[in-house]
Design a protein around this motif. Structure first.
Motif, PDB file in Angstrom:
ATOM      1  N   LEU A 327       0.633  -1.506   0.195  1.00 60.34           N
ATOM      2  CA  LEU A 327      -0.203  -0.286   0.066  1.00 60.34           C
ATOM      3  C   LEU A 327       1.122   1.587   0.282  1.00 60.34           C
ATOM      4  O   LEU A 327       0.668   2.639   0.566  1.00 60.34           O
ATOM      5  CB  LEU A 327      -0.942   0.168   0.939  1.00 60.34           C
ATOM      6  N   SER A 328       2.329   1.383  -0.735  1.00 67.58           N
ATOM      7  CA  SER A 328       3.043   2.309  -0.668  1.00 67.58           C
ATOM      8  C   SER A 328       3.640   2.663   0.792  1.00 67.58           C
ATOM      9  O   SER A 328       3.953   4.014   0.130  1.00 67.58           O
ATOM     10  CB  SER A 328       2.327   3.513  -1.931  1.00 67.58           C
ATOM     11  N   THR A 329       3.471   2.509   1.534  1.00 74.94           N
ATOM     12  CA  THR A 329       4.152   3.137   2.904  1.00 74.94           C
ATOM     13  C   THR A 329       6.260   2.944   2.562  1.00 74.94           C
ATOM     14  O   THR A 329       6.511   3.579   2.994  1.00 74.94           O
ATOM     15  CB  THR A 329       3.925   1.633   3.832  1.00 74.94           C
ATOM     16  N   ASP A 330       6.217   1.945   1.103  1.00 69.10           N
ATOM     17  CA  ASP A 330       7.890   2.810   1.337  1.00 69.10           C
ATOM     18  C   ASP A 330       8.367   3.744   0.810  1.00 69.10           C
ATOM     19  O   ASP A 330       9.698   3.663   0.557  1.00 69.10           O
ATOM     20  CB  ASP A 330       8.073   1.352  -0.222  1.00 69.10           C
ATOM     21  N   GLU A 331       7.391   4.677   0.029  1.00 67.69           N
ATOM     22  CA  GLU A 331       7.650   6.032  -0.035  1.00 67.69           C
ATOM     23  C   GLU A 331       7.518   6.790   1.079  1.00 67.69           C
ATOM     24  O   GLU A 331       7.934   8.157   0.810  1.00 67.69           O
ATOM     25  CB  GLU A 331       6.323   6.250  -0.997  1.00 67.69           C
ATOM     26  N   LEU A 332       6.779   6.391   2.015  1.00 70.88           N
ATOM     27  CA  LEU A 332       6.988   7.226   2.921  1.00 70.88           C
ATOM     28  C   LEU A 332       8.410   7.250   3.708  1.00 70.88           C
ATOM     29  O   LEU A 332       9.026   6.461   4.036  1.00 70.88           O
ATOM     30  CB  LEU A 332       6.072   6.726   4.415  1.00 70.88           C
TER      31      LEU A 332
END
Length: 415
Positions: A327-332
């Motif tokens: 869910l794109s938490t690697d972009e945070l």
């Protein structure tokens, strides 16, 4: 003690056990024994409280590890809780890092000195103060896929902070305390001109580094509340703890940043089989409103122990989250709204009469965390949520608690 002269007591009273837990919860003693002795006349008793002290030197934390951005970092945080027998708590901490591998990066260092008196002149009032200085080299992504933490994908900018904070406190009861204080610091930053990130598709976007270029100041007032009913402050098996912290910064009090923040943490423990097996729930969260500087925003490492947290205010790793739920938490990296909900099971391995290791437990836990950057919120999309999983051992020792766990190791490896 929840007991006063004139109270009715008998051997085995629940009040005695509650009093014992409250003394243990202070954290100063490894053993507490309460008993009744004959009083001056029939029908009166004397309450005897026997304690065995813990060591007064506490190792709060050890900082160490390496990452793709920082070749190494190391540091220590110590407190002497009874300095020269005065009752003052005096402590300090420092962290050093190697030269950053990010473009334009450098080595970092941070140090803090603290002092506190929780019962000033034996009253219910206390005080605390600290002074700090750090030189940071903050990495920020300029290219590459979100899950690629290679140093070549990051540049760094420098800033340094120097400041102090102080607070007055009041004990509201035997189990709670309220603090009210302020903080002032100078920030000097050297920001790159118009920083951009090149996205994987070829487009570029501007990066907001959330700091004013040159010299600026942070001035704020804060209040906090702490209620602690844990039966044991190191390896709890019952009770709960609530921590609340709010802060308000404004140019009306000589600052250059205007923001408000609220942080909260609640933990609860339930014994399942005696006190040997325990289930606990852990909730934490934060909200930042306004133009807060970068270091006052919520970092992904504040919520997810599986990535490196800030070491005394320094970012030592740019390794992204594992994004287990895709869910794109690697972009945070930073956000203004964040939270964690976790459940843990712990099994008490032993209690010891040793002078060095008092006890140990195995634990396993799982939870969900989220971090949101309000500028990028899209109500049509699901918020970035991810899993936190952890397992390991905790040891209660003469100089503090040591936790060896899977998440602890992941945050210190160059992945």
């Amino acid at each position: 003690l929840p007991i006063k002269a004139g109270d009715s007591l008998r051997t085995g009273s629940a009040k005695l056990e509650a009093a014992r837990y409250r003394v243990l919860a202070l954290g100063f003693f490894r053993k507490v024994k309460l008993s009744l002795a004959k009083g001056s006349e029939r029908g009166q008793v004397i309450l005897l409280v026997e304690v065995e002290e813990r060591g007064t030197i506490v190792l709060n934390r050890i900082f160490f590890g390496n990452s793709l951005v920082s070749p190494w970092w190391a540091g220590i945080d110590l407190t002497e809780r009874n300095f020269l027998g005065t009752g003052l708590a005096v402590g300090g901490a420092f962290v050093l890092t190697g030269e950053s591998n990010a473009e334009g990066g450098r080595g970092q260092h941070s140090a803090v000195l603290r002092a506190a008196d929780s019962a000033f002149f034996a009253t219910r009032f206390g005080w605390q103060a600290s002074a700090y200085r750090l030189k940071a080299s903050e990495p920020f992504r300029v290219r590459g896929e979100p899950d690629d933490g290679s140093a070549a994908n990051f540049s760094a900018f420098d800033y340094d902070r120097m400041g102090a904070r102080g607070a007055l406190s009041s004990r509201l009861g035997s189990l709670s305390r309220f603090n009210l204080g302020g903080r002032f610091e100078r920030v000097r930053s050297d920001l790159p001109f118009a920083p951009l990130q090149q996205l994987p598709g070829g487009e570029t976007r501007a990066i907001d580094l959330h700091l004013l270029d040159g010299t600026s100041h942070v001035a704020s007032l804060f209040a906090s509340y702490d209620r602690d009913t844990r039966a044991d402050p190191v390896l709890p098996f019952s009770g709960d703890r609530l921590l609340l912290h709010s802060e308000l910064a404004s140019d009306a009090i000589a600052g250059d940043y205007q923001y408000a923040s609220l942080r909260a943490k609640y933990q609860r423990w339930w014994p399942v089989v005696g006190t040997q097996q325990v289930v606990s729930a852990h909730f934490s969260g934060g909200l930042v409103l306004g133009d807060a500087p970068l270091f006052e925003r919520i970092h992904v490492g504040d919520l997810n122990r599986m990535v490196s947290g800030r070491a005394l205010g320094l970012v030592t790793s740019a390794t992204p989250s594992l994004d287990l739920l895709d869910l794109s938490t690697d972009e945070l990296s930073y956000g203004e709204v964040g939270g964690l909900a976790e459940v843990q099971y712990s099994y008490k391995l032993f209690r010891s009469s040793s002078n060095w290791i008092y006890g140990g437990e195995l634990f396993v836990g799982a939870g969900l965390w989220t971090l949101v950057t309000t500028a990028d919120v899209d109500p049509r999309e699901s918020p970035p949520i991810d899993l936190l999983v952890d397992a390991g051992i905790r040891l209660d020792t003469e100089i503090g608690i040591f936790e060896l766990s899977v998440a602890n190791a992941l945050g210190r490896l160059p992945l």
